[in-house]
Design a protein around this motif. Structure first.
Motif, PDB file in Angstrom:
ATOM      1  N   VAL A  20      30.849  83.399 -58.968  1.00  0.00           N
ATOM      2  CA  VAL A  20      29.572  83.008 -59.573  1.00  0.00           C
ATOM      3  C   VAL A  20      28.698  84.223 -59.907  1.00  0.00           C
ATOM      4  O   VAL A  20      27.609  84.057 -60.428  1.00  0.00           O
ATOM      5  CB  VAL A  20      28.793  82.013 -58.689  1.00  0.00           C
ATOM      6  CG1 VAL A  20      29.539  80.709 -58.567  1.00  0.00           C
ATOM      7  CG2 VAL A  20      28.467  82.601 -57.343  1.00  0.00           C
ATOM      8  N   ASN A  21      29.184  85.427 -59.644  1.00  0.00           N
ATOM      9  CA  ASN A  21      28.393  86.626 -59.933  1.00  0.00           C
ATOM     10  C   ASN A  21      28.007  86.735 -61.402  1.00  0.00           C
ATOM     11  O   ASN A  21      26.866  87.085 -61.700  1.00  0.00           O
ATOM     12  CB  ASN A  21      29.116  87.883 -59.453  1.00  0.00           C
ATOM     13  CG  ASN A  21      29.130  87.964 -57.937  1.00  0.00           C
ATOM     14  OD1 ASN A  21      28.188  87.533 -57.277  1.00  0.00           O
ATOM     15  ND2 ASN A  21      30.205  88.487 -57.385  1.00  0.00           N
ATOM     16  N   PRO A  22      28.909  86.461 -62.353  1.00  0.00           N
ATOM     17  CA  PRO A  22      28.478  86.511 -63.770  1.00  0.00           C
ATOM     18  C   PRO A  22      27.343  85.520 -64.070  1.00  0.00           C
ATOM     19  O   PRO A  22      26.422  85.851 -64.813  1.00  0.00           O
ATOM     20  CB  PRO A  22      29.742  86.145 -64.554  1.00  0.00           C
ATOM     21  CG  PRO A  22      30.870  86.483 -63.641  1.00  0.00           C
ATOM     22  CD  PRO A  22      30.352  86.221 -62.253  1.00  0.00           C
ATOM     23  N   LEU A  23      27.402  84.351 -63.486  1.00  0.00           N
ATOM     24  CA  LEU A  23      26.338  83.367 -63.698  1.00  0.00           C
ATOM     25  C   LEU A  23      25.027  83.857 -63.088  1.00  0.00           C
ATOM     26  O   LEU A  23      23.971  83.761 -63.718  1.00  0.00           O
ATOM     27  CB  LEU A  23      26.728  82.011 -63.096  1.00  0.00           C
ATOM     28  CG  LEU A  23      25.668  80.923 -63.170  1.00  0.00           C
ATOM     29  CD1 LEU A  23      25.298  80.602 -64.611  1.00  0.00           C
ATOM     30  CD2 LEU A  23      26.154  79.672 -62.454  1.00  0.00           C
ATOM     31  N   CYS A  24      25.093  84.400 -61.885  1.00  0.00           N
ATOM     32  CA  CYS A  24      23.887  84.917 -61.231  1.00  0.00           C
ATOM     33  C   CYS A  24      23.280  86.063 -62.043  1.00  0.00           C
ATOM     34  O   CYS A  24      22.063  86.120 -62.234  1.00  0.00           O
ATOM     35  CB  CYS A  24      24.200  85.375 -59.811  1.00  0.00           C
ATOM     36  SG  CYS A  24      24.623  84.009 -58.707  1.00  0.00           S
ATOM     37  N   ALA A  25      24.130  86.958 -62.546  1.00  0.00           N
ATOM     38  CA  ALA A  25      23.637  88.073 -63.360  1.00  0.00           C
ATOM     39  C   ALA A  25      22.982  87.555 -64.636  1.00  0.00           C
ATOM     40  O   ALA A  25      21.927  88.049 -65.051  1.00  0.00           O
ATOM     41  CB  ALA A  25      24.791  89.020 -63.696  1.00  0.00           C
ATOM     42  N   TRP A  26      23.589  86.554 -65.241  1.00  0.00           N
ATOM     43  CA  TRP A  26      23.026  85.959 -66.451  1.00  0.00           C
ATOM     44  C   TRP A  26      21.662  85.340 -66.160  1.00  0.00           C
ATOM     45  O   TRP A  26      20.719  85.512 -66.926  1.00  0.00           O
ATOM     46  CB  TRP A  26      23.995  84.919 -67.010  1.00  0.00           C
ATOM     47  CG  TRP A  26      23.443  84.128 -68.151  1.00  0.00           C
ATOM     48  CD1 TRP A  26      23.258  84.545 -69.431  1.00  0.00           C
ATOM     49  CD2 TRP A  26      22.991  82.773 -68.096  1.00  0.00           C
ATOM     50  NE1 TRP A  26      22.719  83.528 -70.182  1.00  0.00           N
ATOM     51  CE2 TRP A  26      22.545  82.430 -69.392  1.00  0.00           C
ATOM     52  CE3 TRP A  26      22.921  81.821 -67.081  1.00  0.00           C
ATOM     53  CZ2 TRP A  26      22.039  81.173 -69.695  1.00  0.00           C
ATOM     54  CZ3 TRP A  26      22.421  80.560 -67.389  1.00  0.00           C
ATOM     55  CH2 TRP A  26      21.994  80.252 -68.681  1.00  0.00           C
ATOM     56  N   LEU A  27      21.530  84.634 -65.027  1.00  0.00           N
ATOM     57  CA  LEU A  27      20.251  84.028 -64.662  1.00  0.00           C
ATOM     58  C   LEU A  27      19.174  85.086 -64.431  1.00  0.00           C
ATOM     59  O   LEU A  27      18.028  84.929 -64.853  1.00  0.00           O
ATOM     60  CB  LEU A  27      20.408  83.148 -63.424  1.00  0.00           C
ATOM     61  CG  LEU A  27      21.133  81.828 -63.631  1.00  0.00           C
ATOM     62  CD1 LEU A  27      21.413  81.159 -62.290  1.00  0.00           C
ATOM     63  CD2 LEU A  27      20.333  80.904 -64.529  1.00  0.00           C
ATOM     64  N   VAL A  28      19.541  86.168 -63.758  1.00  0.00           N
ATOM     65  CA  VAL A  28      18.586  87.256 -63.513  1.00  0.00           C
ATOM     66  C   VAL A  28      18.139  87.851 -64.847  1.00  0.00           C
ATOM     67  O   VAL A  28      16.946  88.064 -65.086  1.00  0.00           O
ATOM     68  CB  VAL A  28      19.194  88.335 -62.582  1.00  0.00           C
ATOM     69  CG1 VAL A  28      18.337  89.591 -62.564  1.00  0.00           C
ATOM     70  CG2 VAL A  28      19.376  87.768 -61.175  1.00  0.00           C
ATOM     71  N   ASP A  29      19.115  88.123 -65.746  1.00  0.00           N
ATOM     72  CA  ASP A  29      18.764  88.666 -67.069  1.00  0.00           C
ATOM     73  C   ASP A  29      17.855  87.711 -67.833  1.00  0.00           C
ATOM     74  O   ASP A  29      16.910  88.131 -68.485  1.00  0.00           O
ATOM     75  CB  ASP A  29      20.032  88.944 -67.895  1.00  0.00           C
ATOM     76  CG  ASP A  29      20.808  90.131 -67.376  1.00  0.00           C
ATOM     77  OD1 ASP A  29      20.239  90.934 -66.595  1.00  0.00           O
ATOM     78  OD2 ASP A  29      21.989  90.263 -67.747  1.00  0.00           O
TER      79      ASP A  29
END
Length: 138
Positions: free
Chosen positions: A123-132
Protein backbone atom coordinates in the motif's frame (compact mmCIF):
# COMPACT_ATOMS: atom_id res chain seq x y z
CA UNK A 1 -2.45 4.98 -13.27
CA UNK A 2 -6.13 5.01 -12.33
CA UNK A 3 -6.47 1.24 -12.81
CA UNK A 4 -3.47 0.59 -10.56
CA UNK A 5 -4.86 2.92 -7.88
CA UNK A 6 -8.30 1.26 -8.10
CA UNK A 7 -6.67 -2.16 -7.72
CA UNK A 8 -4.83 -0.98 -4.60
CA UNK A 9 -7.98 0.55 -3.16
CA UNK A 10 -10.07 -2.49 -3.90
CA UNK A 11 -7.71 -5.10 -2.55
CA UNK A 12 -6.03 -3.05 0.17
CA UNK A 13 -9.28 -1.41 1.22
CA UNK A 14 -11.11 -4.71 1.33
CA UNK A 15 -8.37 -6.37 3.34
CA UNK A 16 -8.10 -3.52 5.85
CA UNK A 17 -11.88 -3.20 6.18
CA UNK A 18 -12.27 -6.94 6.69
CA UNK A 19 -9.52 -7.02 9.31
CA UNK A 20 -11.21 -4.21 11.26
CA UNK A 21 -14.55 -6.04 11.15
CA UNK A 22 -12.94 -9.33 12.25
CA UNK A 23 -11.36 -7.47 15.17
CA UNK A 24 -14.77 -6.08 16.22
CA UNK A 25 -16.30 -9.59 16.05
CA UNK A 26 -13.43 -10.98 18.10
CA UNK A 27 -14.10 -8.36 20.79
CA UNK A 28 -17.83 -9.11 21.00
CA UNK A 29 -17.09 -12.85 21.26
CA UNK A 30 -14.38 -12.51 23.91
CA UNK A 31 -15.80 -13.29 27.36
CA UNK A 32 -13.03 -11.21 28.93
CA UNK A 33 -13.76 -8.05 26.93
CA UNK A 34 -15.79 -5.12 28.20
CA UNK A 35 -18.10 -5.52 25.22
CA UNK A 36 -19.09 -8.97 26.39
CA UNK A 37 -20.44 -7.69 29.71
CA UNK A 38 -21.31 -4.03 29.03
CA UNK A 39 -24.33 -3.62 26.72
CA UNK A 40 -23.38 -0.12 25.57
CA UNK A 41 -19.86 -1.27 24.71
CA UNK A 42 -21.31 -4.18 22.74
CA UNK A 43 -23.51 -1.77 20.80
CA UNK A 44 -20.52 0.45 20.11
CA UNK A 45 -18.51 -2.47 18.68
CA UNK A 46 -21.41 -3.42 16.41
CA UNK A 47 -21.78 0.24 15.42
CA UNK A 48 -18.12 0.34 14.31
CA UNK A 49 -18.36 -3.00 12.52
CA UNK A 50 -21.53 -2.03 10.66
CA UNK A 51 -20.00 1.20 9.36
CA UNK A 52 -17.17 -0.81 7.79
CA UNK A 53 -19.53 -3.63 6.79
CA UNK A 54 -21.51 -1.44 4.38
CA UNK A 55 -18.39 0.11 2.83
CA UNK A 56 -16.82 -3.31 2.48
CA UNK A 57 -19.87 -4.43 0.51
CA UNK A 58 -19.51 -1.47 -1.84
CA UNK A 59 -15.76 -1.93 -2.33
CA UNK A 60 -16.09 -5.67 -2.93
CA UNK A 61 -18.58 -4.94 -5.73
CA UNK A 62 -16.14 -2.57 -7.41
CA UNK A 63 -17.76 0.62 -6.17
CA UNK A 64 -16.15 3.37 -4.10
CA UNK A 65 -16.73 3.63 -0.36
CA UNK A 66 -19.29 6.19 0.70
CA UNK A 67 -18.50 9.33 2.66
CA UNK A 68 -21.53 8.57 4.79
CA UNK A 69 -23.95 5.63 4.92
CA UNK A 70 -27.18 5.71 2.94
CA UNK A 71 -30.32 6.68 4.86
CA UNK A 72 -31.39 3.06 5.43
CA UNK A 73 -27.87 2.01 6.46
CA UNK A 74 -27.57 4.97 8.82
CA UNK A 75 -31.00 4.25 10.34
CA UNK A 76 -30.04 0.63 11.03
CA UNK A 77 -26.60 1.55 12.41
CA UNK A 78 -28.11 4.16 14.73
CA UNK A 79 -30.85 1.78 15.90
CA UNK A 80 -28.12 -0.64 16.94
CA UNK A 81 -26.11 2.11 18.62
CA UNK A 82 -28.99 3.67 20.58
CA UNK A 83 -31.35 0.75 21.27
CA UNK A 84 -32.29 0.18 24.89
CA UNK A 85 -31.50 -3.50 24.40
CA UNK A 86 -30.32 -5.57 21.47
CA UNK A 87 -33.25 -7.88 20.80
CA UNK A 88 -35.39 -8.98 17.88
CA UNK A 89 -33.58 -8.25 14.62
CA UNK A 90 -30.87 -6.52 16.67
CA UNK A 91 -29.93 -9.58 18.75
CA UNK A 92 -26.15 -9.92 18.97
CA UNK A 93 -26.17 -13.39 17.38
CA UNK A 94 -28.21 -12.11 14.42
CA UNK A 95 -25.91 -9.12 13.99
CA UNK A 96 -22.84 -11.37 14.13
CA UNK A 97 -24.32 -13.69 11.48
CA UNK A 98 -25.23 -10.74 9.26
CA UNK A 99 -21.74 -9.27 9.51
CA UNK A 100 -20.07 -12.65 8.98
CA UNK A 101 -22.24 -13.26 5.88
CA UNK A 102 -21.15 -9.84 4.63
CA UNK A 103 -17.49 -10.78 5.09
CA UNK A 104 -18.02 -14.07 3.25
CA UNK A 105 -19.91 -12.34 0.43
CA UNK A 106 -17.21 -9.67 0.11
CA UNK A 107 -14.52 -12.33 -0.17
CA UNK A 108 -16.45 -14.07 -2.97
CA UNK A 109 -17.24 -10.77 -4.72
CA UNK A 110 -13.57 -9.80 -4.78
CA UNK A 111 -12.62 -13.21 -6.21
CA UNK A 112 -15.19 -12.80 -9.00
CA UNK A 113 -14.38 -9.15 -9.62
CA UNK A 114 -10.62 -9.50 -9.67
CA UNK A 115 -9.63 -13.18 -9.68
CA UNK A 116 -5.92 -12.44 -10.08
CA UNK A 117 -5.48 -10.02 -7.20
CA UNK A 118 -2.88 -11.10 -4.66
CA UNK A 119 -3.89 -11.62 -1.04
CA UNK A 120 -1.55 -8.85 0.14
CA UNK A 121 -0.74 -5.60 -1.63
CA UNK A 122 2.01 -3.06 -1.04
CA UNK A 123 0.00 0.00 0.00
CA UNK A 124 3.05 2.31 -0.02
CA UNK A 125 2.29 3.66 -3.53
CA UNK A 126 -1.25 4.49 -2.42
CA UNK A 127 -0.01 6.18 0.76
CA UNK A 128 2.54 8.20 -1.22
CA UNK A 129 -0.17 9.24 -3.67
CA UNK A 130 -2.43 10.36 -0.80
CA UNK A 131 0.38 12.39 0.77
CA UNK A 132 1.14 14.03 -2.60
CA UNK A 133 -2.55 14.75 -3.12
CA UNK A 134 -2.91 16.37 0.31
CA UNK A 135 0.25 18.44 -0.14
CA UNK A 136 -0.97 19.71 -3.50
CA UNK A 137 -4.27 20.83 -1.96
CA UNK A 138 -2.71 22.92 0.82
Amino acid sequence: THTHTLTLLLNGGTKMGARFIYDRLRVVNDEKSKAYVLPRRLQKEFYYALHKHYDLQRISKGRYPSVEPSNSERDFIMRVRHADTLKGELEPEKLKRMIQRGLDDARENVKRLRPNLPEEVDVNPLCAWLVDLRRSRW
